[in-house]
Design a protein around this motif. Sequence first.
Motif, PDB file in Angstrom:
ATOM      1  N   LEU A  26       4.169   8.143  -2.083  1.00 36.25           N
ATOM      2  CA  LEU A  26       4.118   8.511  -1.230  1.00 36.25           C
ATOM      3  C   LEU A  26       2.630   7.529  -0.050  1.00 36.25           C
ATOM      4  O   LEU A  26       2.481   7.403   0.719  1.00 36.25           O
ATOM      5  N   GLY A  27       3.348   6.175  -1.363  1.00 34.25           N
ATOM      6  CA  GLY A  27       1.381   5.174  -0.611  1.00 34.25           C
ATOM      7  C   GLY A  27       0.579   4.850  -0.994  1.00 34.25           C
ATOM      8  O   GLY A  27      -0.159   4.173  -0.496  1.00 34.25           O
ATOM      9  N   ALA A  28       0.206   5.990  -2.135  1.00 31.73           N
ATOM     10  CA  ALA A  28      -1.338   5.671  -2.805  1.00 31.73           C
ATOM     11  C   ALA A  28      -1.217   4.318  -4.091  1.00 31.73           C
ATOM     12  O   ALA A  28      -0.079   3.594  -4.112  1.00 31.73           O
ATOM     13  N   THR A  29      -2.470   4.112  -4.042  1.00 31.68           N
ATOM     14  CA  THR A  29      -3.065   2.776  -4.431  1.00 31.68           C
ATOM     15  C   THR A  29      -3.047   4.041  -6.483  1.00 31.68           C
ATOM     16  O   THR A  29      -3.884   4.413  -6.149  1.00 31.68           O
ATOM     17  N   VAL A  30      -1.762   3.705  -6.466  1.00 29.74           N
ATOM     18  CA  VAL A  30      -1.503   4.105  -8.277  1.00 29.74           C
ATOM     19  C   VAL A  30      -2.529   2.897  -9.766  1.00 29.74           C
ATOM     20  O   VAL A  30      -1.688   2.201  -9.614  1.00 29.74           O
ATOM     21  N   ALA A  43       6.176  -0.978 -16.642  1.00 27.33           N
ATOM     22  CA  ALA A  43       6.030   0.568 -16.114  1.00 27.33           C
ATOM     23  C   ALA A  43       5.310   0.042 -14.674  1.00 27.33           C
ATOM     24  O   ALA A  43       6.124   0.769 -13.510  1.00 27.33           O
ATOM     25  N   ALA A  44       4.472  -0.828 -14.142  1.00 31.56           N
ATOM     26  CA  ALA A  44       3.354  -1.513 -12.907  1.00 31.56           C
ATOM     27  C   ALA A  44       4.463  -2.159 -12.407  1.00 31.56           C
ATOM     28  O   ALA A  44       4.474  -1.775 -11.019  1.00 31.56           O
ATOM     29  N   ASP A  45       5.199  -2.964 -12.650  1.00 27.24           N
ATOM     30  CA  ASP A  45       6.138  -3.916 -12.342  1.00 27.24           C
ATOM     31  C   ASP A  45       7.592  -3.092 -11.912  1.00 27.24           C
ATOM     32  O   ASP A  45       7.868  -3.056 -10.672  1.00 27.24           O
ATOM     33  N   GLU A  46       7.746  -1.849 -12.839  1.00 23.63           N
ATOM     34  CA  GLU A  46       9.346  -0.970 -12.544  1.00 23.63           C
ATOM     35  C   GLU A  46       8.876  -0.442 -11.300  1.00 23.63           C
ATOM     36  O   GLU A  46       9.351  -0.559  -9.999  1.00 23.63           O
ATOM     37  N   LEU A  47       7.577   0.258 -11.155  1.00 23.19           N
ATOM     38  CA  LEU A  47       6.868   1.186  -9.936  1.00 23.19           C
ATOM     39  C   LEU A  47       6.631   0.520  -8.608  1.00 23.19           C
ATOM     40  O   LEU A  47       7.307   1.142  -8.058  1.00 23.19           O
ATOM     41  N   SER A  48       6.242  -0.751  -9.353  1.00 26.46           N
ATOM     42  CA  SER A  48       5.832  -1.738  -8.009  1.00 26.46           C
ATOM     43  C   SER A  48       6.684  -1.708  -7.021  1.00 26.46           C
ATOM     44  O   SER A  48       7.144  -2.359  -5.716  1.00 26.46           O
ATOM     45  N   GLN A  49       8.202  -1.909  -7.191  1.00 25.07           N
ATOM     46  CA  GLN A  49       9.200  -2.659  -6.638  1.00 25.07           C
ATOM     47  C   GLN A  49       9.691  -1.326  -5.867  1.00 25.07           C
ATOM     48  O   GLN A  49      10.303  -1.872  -4.635  1.00 25.07           O
ATOM     49  N   GLU A  50       9.310  -0.206  -6.837  1.00 20.74           N
ATOM     50  CA  GLU A  50      10.055   0.589  -5.027  1.00 20.74           C
ATOM     51  C   GLU A  50       8.448   1.980  -4.565  1.00 20.74           C
ATOM     52  O   GLU A  50       8.727   2.587  -3.630  1.00 20.74           O
ATOM     53  N   ALA A  51       7.900   1.547  -4.457  1.00 18.65           N
ATOM     54  CA  ALA A  51       6.261   1.951  -4.521  1.00 18.65           C
ATOM     55  C   ALA A  51       6.132   1.292  -3.267  1.00 18.65           C
ATOM     56  O   ALA A  51       5.972   0.545  -2.066  1.00 18.65           O
TER      57      ALA A  51
END
Length: 290
Positions: A26-30, A43-51
């Motif tokens: 949704l565009g948040a900085t997480v 986990a951060a690397d994985e999520l970054s790809q689709e964030a």
Amino acid sequence: MRGKTVLVTGGTAGIGKETARGLARLGATVILVGRNPDRARNAADELSQEADGEVTVLPADLADLAGLRRLAEQVAGRYGRLDVLVNNAGGVNAERRLTRDGVEATFAVNVLAPYALTCLLLPLLRTADGGRVVNLTGGLPDGAIDPDNLQGEKTFLGWTFTQYNHTKTALMAMSHRFASLLGEEVTVNVAYPGHASTPGNRAIPMRAFPYLYRPVAPLVRLLGPLLLSDLTRAARSSIHLASSPEVEGITGAYFDARTRRASWPAGALDARGQEAVWSLCERLSGLSPA
Ligand SMILES: NC(=O)c1ccc[n+]([C@@H]2O[C@H](COP(=O)([O-])OP(=O)(O)OC[C@H]3O[C@@H](n4cnc5c(N)ncnc54)[C@H](OP(=O)(O)O)[C@@H]3O)[C@@H](O)[C@H]2O)c1
């Protein structure tokens, strides 16, 4: 959620990771918090790809009060503001053990950490326009709070999930009290995710299950991914409470796994129980929202 900063405890696996994924999309900085730096970075690397937003990591052990203070300092230093705190991490212990601070470990992670982190991050949440806190409950939080057994001092029945259920009722009581103290300045709500097959519940040792359940437990585990909610469904309530304009200004509410507002269990609303949980959290952490 563009321009908003969200911190998700237990964001490195299970429901927390899925919540982080949804909010990053949704565009948040997480900001992901977990104990293991490698797992957190993966986990951060994985999520970054689709964030759509940035996904970063701050490793911390939530069972360590000094670690929680360091975490809050890092968030303040790097971001200076926090829009949403999702107190997602939680777990079951089969045996009673104490943390380095001398706190029973289930109570430390399931209740004290959400309380302390909310107090420590409150100045940052207050600078956000409509700061939100989302606390995750679970189990069967429908019993009464026993003020003399919050840390399993009298009886600790890890194997029937008794201490887990008790801590989740205590978490709800603490959340309700927090919400009434803060008003609408920063909202505090509770989400129930439903049952999902996660690394955490797959790792619960057999001795933590009630005797009658043990013969069928391996089968249930095997069929878990078919029988239980998928992670996307389990993260819906947390994502809803963290991001939806529909819940803006709503505080002190409890939402079920389908994102519907639900009735609080009576035990969580009992004034004596709330007072016992609140004063224990204050005493153990040395913190208060004021
Ligand atoms: N799964 C279910 O069926 C279910 C049902 C109802 C409620 N819930 C609730 O939903 C929440 C998430 O459950 P889950 O099953 O997704 O959990 P999980 O698979 O066990 O994941 C737990 C997460 O919490 C982190 N964590 C645990 N202890 C920590 C500590 N001391 N310090 C820092 N991080 C810690 C873990 O990070 P690291 O291991 O990387 O440190 C991991 O990211 C919990 O509050 C749980 O009680 C779950």
